[in-house]
Design a protein around this motif. Structure first.
Motif, PDB file in Angstrom:
ATOM      1  N   LYS A 161     -10.933  -3.256  -4.979  1.00 28.87           N
ATOM      2  CA  LYS A 161     -12.301  -2.741  -5.142  1.00 28.87           C
ATOM      3  C   LYS A 161     -13.184  -3.213  -3.988  1.00 28.87           C
ATOM      4  CE  LYS A 161     -12.569  -2.339 -10.194  1.00 28.87           C
ATOM      5  NZ  LYS A 161     -13.085  -2.973 -11.453  1.00 28.87           N
ATOM      6  N   TYR A 177       3.554   9.979  -2.051  1.00 26.94           N
ATOM      7  CA  TYR A 177       2.594  10.908  -2.664  1.00 26.94           C
ATOM      8  C   TYR A 177       2.880  12.322  -2.188  1.00 26.94           C
ATOM      9  CZ  TYR A 177      -1.665  13.708  -2.838  1.00 26.94           C
ATOM     10  OH  TYR A 177      -2.556  14.735  -3.031  1.00 26.94           O
ATOM     11  N   LYS A 189       0.959   6.161  -2.555  1.00 30.17           N
ATOM     12  CA  LYS A 189       0.035   5.692  -3.584  1.00 30.17           C
ATOM     13  C   LYS A 189       0.454   4.271  -3.989  1.00 30.17           C
ATOM     14  CE  LYS A 189      -2.429   9.463  -4.087  1.00 30.17           C
ATOM     15  NZ  LYS A 189      -3.737   9.449  -3.408  1.00 30.17           N
ATOM     16  N   SER A 190      -0.479   3.567  -4.584  1.00 27.96           N
ATOM     17  CA  SER A 190      -0.187   2.215  -5.084  1.00 27.96           C
ATOM     18  C   SER A 190      -0.285   2.244  -6.605  1.00 27.96           C
ATOM     19  CB  SER A 190      -1.218   1.219  -4.529  1.00 27.96           C
ATOM     20  OG  SER A 190      -1.214   0.036  -5.316  1.00 27.96           O
ATOM     21  N   PRO A 191       0.868   2.223  -7.311  1.00 28.62           N
ATOM     22  CA  PRO A 191       0.863   2.379  -8.773  1.00 28.62           C
ATOM     23  C   PRO A 191       0.625   1.061  -9.517  1.00 28.62           C
ATOM     24  CG  PRO A 191       3.109   2.293  -7.997  1.00 28.62           C
ATOM     25  CD  PRO A 191       2.223   2.126  -6.775  1.00 28.62           C
ATOM     26  N   ARG A 220      -1.839  -0.195 -11.105  1.00 26.77           N
ATOM     27  CA  ARG A 220      -2.520  -0.162 -12.399  1.00 26.77           C
ATOM     28  C   ARG A 220      -1.607   0.328 -13.530  1.00 26.77           C
ATOM     29  NH1 ARG A 220      -8.104  -0.172 -12.319  1.00 26.77           N
ATOM     30  NH2 ARG A 220      -7.875  -0.307 -14.585  1.00 26.77           N
ATOM     31  N   ASN A 243      -8.980  -1.004  -8.067  1.00 28.06           N
ATOM     32  CA  ASN A 243      -9.599   0.215  -8.622  1.00 28.06           C
ATOM     33  C   ASN A 243      -8.506   1.109  -9.216  1.00 28.06           C
ATOM     34  OD1 ASN A 243      -8.301   1.658  -6.600  1.00 28.06           O
ATOM     35  ND2 ASN A 243     -10.054   1.594  -5.214  1.00 28.06           N
ATOM     36  N   GLU A 244      -8.915   2.275  -9.690  1.00 35.38           N
ATOM     37  CA  GLU A 244      -7.967   3.180 -10.354  1.00 35.38           C
ATOM     38  C   GLU A 244      -6.826   3.601  -9.426  1.00 35.38           C
ATOM     39  OE1 GLU A 244      -9.377   2.646 -13.861  1.00 35.38           O
ATOM     40  OE2 GLU A 244      -7.719   4.041 -13.506  1.00 35.38           O
ATOM     41  N   ASP A 245      -7.096   3.576  -8.104  1.00 39.05           N
ATOM     42  CA  ASP A 245      -6.061   3.997  -7.146  1.00 39.05           C
ATOM     43  C   ASP A 245      -5.071   2.888  -6.811  1.00 39.05           C
ATOM     44  OD1 ASP A 245      -8.433   6.014  -5.244  1.00 39.05           O
ATOM     45  OD2 ASP A 245      -7.216   6.450  -7.027  1.00 39.05           O
ATOM     46  N   GLY A 246      -5.248   1.735  -7.468  1.00 36.45           N
ATOM     47  CA  GLY A 246      -4.338   0.629  -7.181  1.00 36.45           C
ATOM     48  C   GLY A 246      -4.621  -0.034  -5.855  1.00 36.45           C
ATOM     49  N   MET A 247      -5.850   0.153  -5.368  1.00 39.15           N
ATOM     50  CA  MET A 247      -6.286  -0.508  -4.132  1.00 39.15           C
ATOM     51  C   MET A 247      -7.455  -1.437  -4.448  1.00 39.15           C
ATOM     52  SD  MET A 247      -4.273   0.477  -1.761  1.00 39.15           S
ATOM     53  CE  MET A 247      -5.111   0.102  -0.224  1.00 39.15           C
ATOM     54  N   GLU A 291       0.847  -1.211   0.000  1.00 44.35           N
ATOM     55  CA  GLU A 291       0.000   0.000   0.000  1.00 44.35           C
ATOM     56  C   GLU A 291       0.877   1.254   0.000  1.00 44.35           C
ATOM     57  OE1 GLU A 291      -1.814  -0.670   3.735  1.00 44.35           O
ATOM     58  OE2 GLU A 291      -3.319  -2.058   2.973  1.00 44.35           O
TER      59      GLU A 291
END
Ligand SMILES: Cc1cc2nc3c(=O)[nH]c(=O)nc-3n(C[C@H](O)[C@H](O)[C@H](O)COP(=O)(O)OP(=O)(O)OC[C@H]3O[C@@H](n4cnc5c(N)ncnc54)[C@H](O)[C@@H]3O)c2cc1C
Ligand SMILES: NC(=O)C1=CN([C@@H]2O[C@H](COP(=O)(O)OP(=O)(O)OC[C@H]3O[C@@H](n4cnc5c(N)ncnc54)[C@H](OP(=O)(O)O)[C@@H]3O)[C@@H](O)[C@H]2O)C=CC1
Ligand SMILES: O=C(O)C(=O)Cc1c[nH]c2ccccc12
Length: 375
Positions: A329, A139, A308-310, A312, A323-327, A134
């Motif tokens: 869903k 960031y 941030k979780s990159p 994606r 999800n888009e945030d790399g976390m 995570e």
């Protein structure tokens, strides 16, 4: 074959559980070592801020004579012993740059760049476990008018000693609070930005809360813990801090946001040795204007504004899980399994306790899938 990306505690634990089930797996790690977050991206004084019984990995408790709150080097030694004991042998200097699911073969194709040879390597597996963490990428928010070239900007844990200088720490999570505390101890005139309400607990309160959660509902645990916090820390608003309306363990469960664990930081705030400031409104020529109209200049700005979780960026077919945030869903405890043999370990926002559960669940599920397929 199972391909595991990341050799932090989550990757090591998942590989260990698979090894115990004699399921072949490979661990790919971008750095030249395992547990890189602690070995390469954290400060010496860092300790586990949960009691050791909430921080151990599957099948290996901490030594009985280990301190309740493990120091950084002790935890590193534990992780190295863990990998050795369970024959976890990551392939280092491999940056995974792409992972995609091939429908025709029903397998994951993982492309990794070898950082020493600059070669490109391919790994194929029926299963893919994302264990990149995570906290994979620091960031730093955009702040109007902040010229990143002018002020010395340090991100997250990399903090220079700033004796006698005016330092602003942006972020009052556990990183921000600990860094401001250290800077103040080193003689800096430290200020910290507390943008939103924050819970401040002691390690002992968190330990009590996590113990009680096994026996009583979260609302009652929060009532007890908050009463202790108010008794111990008083009214935070006197010092520029506010408590959230929602309670600490409820917030941890619902949002993953950890309470800030006081490492004697509150003593410095109460003594006026560390100034608490509200949100930054704008920066003009190195002068910071805050929401309360205060204006200050600083020699150093430290961003402790989280991670941030990159995922994606490199996981091409991960939408079933991330999800888009790399976390994930899905909410805990259903967050760890996606489609086509895709899993994630270490994304429960539950720290090392979350990792223990993820690693066991993933290994057991892969074992069940293989048994059902007769493999
Ligand atoms: C400073 C700090 C202190 C913490 N203290 C505690 C604590 O006291 N108690 C607790 O329960 N939790 C704590 N946590 C939360 C969490 O439990 C730990 O961060 C834990 O290390 C998470 O392990 P992980 O394996 O999921 O991720 P990480 O430890 O971040 O490991 C992920 C690994 O993946 C690798 N990687 C990332 N991307 C790629 C890629 N594309 N290719 C190859 N490799 C890649 C990274 O190099 C890294 O080695 C803390 C977190 C931080 C940041
Ligand atoms: N074991 C230990 O001793 C330690 C553990 N940790 C753990 O590491 C993980 C990461 O912690 P941490 O690095 O503190 O990150 P967090 O995400 O927990 O905290 C980030 C902080 O930055 C603030 N922030 C974000 N953007 C801005 C902005 N634009 N302006 C002002 N403030 C902003 C957030 O405020 P807001 O709430 O408003 O979003 C929050 O207070 C956590 O799990 C933590 O518990 C970290 C350090 C030490
Ligand atoms: O350090 C963190 O943020 C963690 O996620 C560890 C953790 C797991 N459960 C908790 C409950 C309260 C405070 C921290 C944690």
């Amino acid at each position: 074959m199972v391909v595991i990306v990341g050799a932090g505690p989550a990757g090591l634990a998942t590989s260990a559980c698979l090894n115990l089930l004699c399921i072949p797996n490979v661990v790919l790690e971008r750095e030249d070592c395992s547990a890189s977050l602690r070995k390469k991206r954290s400060y010496d004084r860092l300790k586990l801020h949960l009691a050791k019984r909430f921080c151990q990995l599957p099948h290996m408790p901490f030594p009985s004579d280990a301190p309740t709150f493990m120091p950084r080097n002790g935890f590193i030694e534990y992780l190295d012993n863990y990998a050795s004991h369970f024959s976890v042998d990551p392939l280092y200097n491999r940056v995974v740059e792409s992972a995609s699911f091939e429908e025709h073969s029903g397998k994951w194709l993982v492309i990794a760049k070898h950082m020493l040879s600059n070669g490109v390597e391919e790994y194929v597996g029926r299963f893919l476990v994302v264990a990149t963490g995570e906290n994979s990428e620091g960031y730093v928010p955009e702040i109007m008018g902040l010229d990143r070239g002018r002020s010395c900007i340090l991100i997250n844990m990399r903090v220079a000693k700033s004796c006698g200088r005016d330092v602003l720490v942006v972020g009052c999570g556990n990183s921000g609070m600990e860094i401001a505390y250290d800077l103040s101890n080193w003689g800096a005139r430290a200020s910290i930005v507390a943008r939103n309400p924050v819970h401040v607990l002691t390690k002992e309160m968190v330990q009590l809360g996590m113990t009680l959660l096994k026996y009583i509902p979260v609302d009652f645990v929060d009532y007890i813990v908050l009463m202790l916090s108010k008794w111990n820390h008083g009214h935070l608003c006197e010092y520029g801090l506010r408590r959230p309306t929602k309670r600490p363990f409820y917030l941890k469960k619902e949002t993953g946001r950890s309470p800030t664990i006081d490492v004697r930081m509150m003593g410095k705030i109460k003594a006026g040795q560390i100034q608490v400031l509200p949100s930054i409104e704008k920066v003009t020529g190195g002068r910071f204007e805050f929401q309360n109209r205060k204006v200050n200049q600083f020699d150093v700005v430290v961003f402790a504004t989280g991670y941030k979780s990159p995922v994606r960026k490199w996981l091409k077919d991960g939408t079933s899980l991330f999800n888009e945030d790399g976390m994930p869903k899905k909410r805990t405890p259903d967050h760890w399994k996606g489609e086509n043999g895709l899993y994630c370990a270490g994304f429960a926002r539950g720290g090392l306790l979350g990792i223990l559960n993820d690693a066991k669940n993933i290994a057991d599920d892969i074992c069940k899938v293989l048994a059902e397929k007769g493999d």
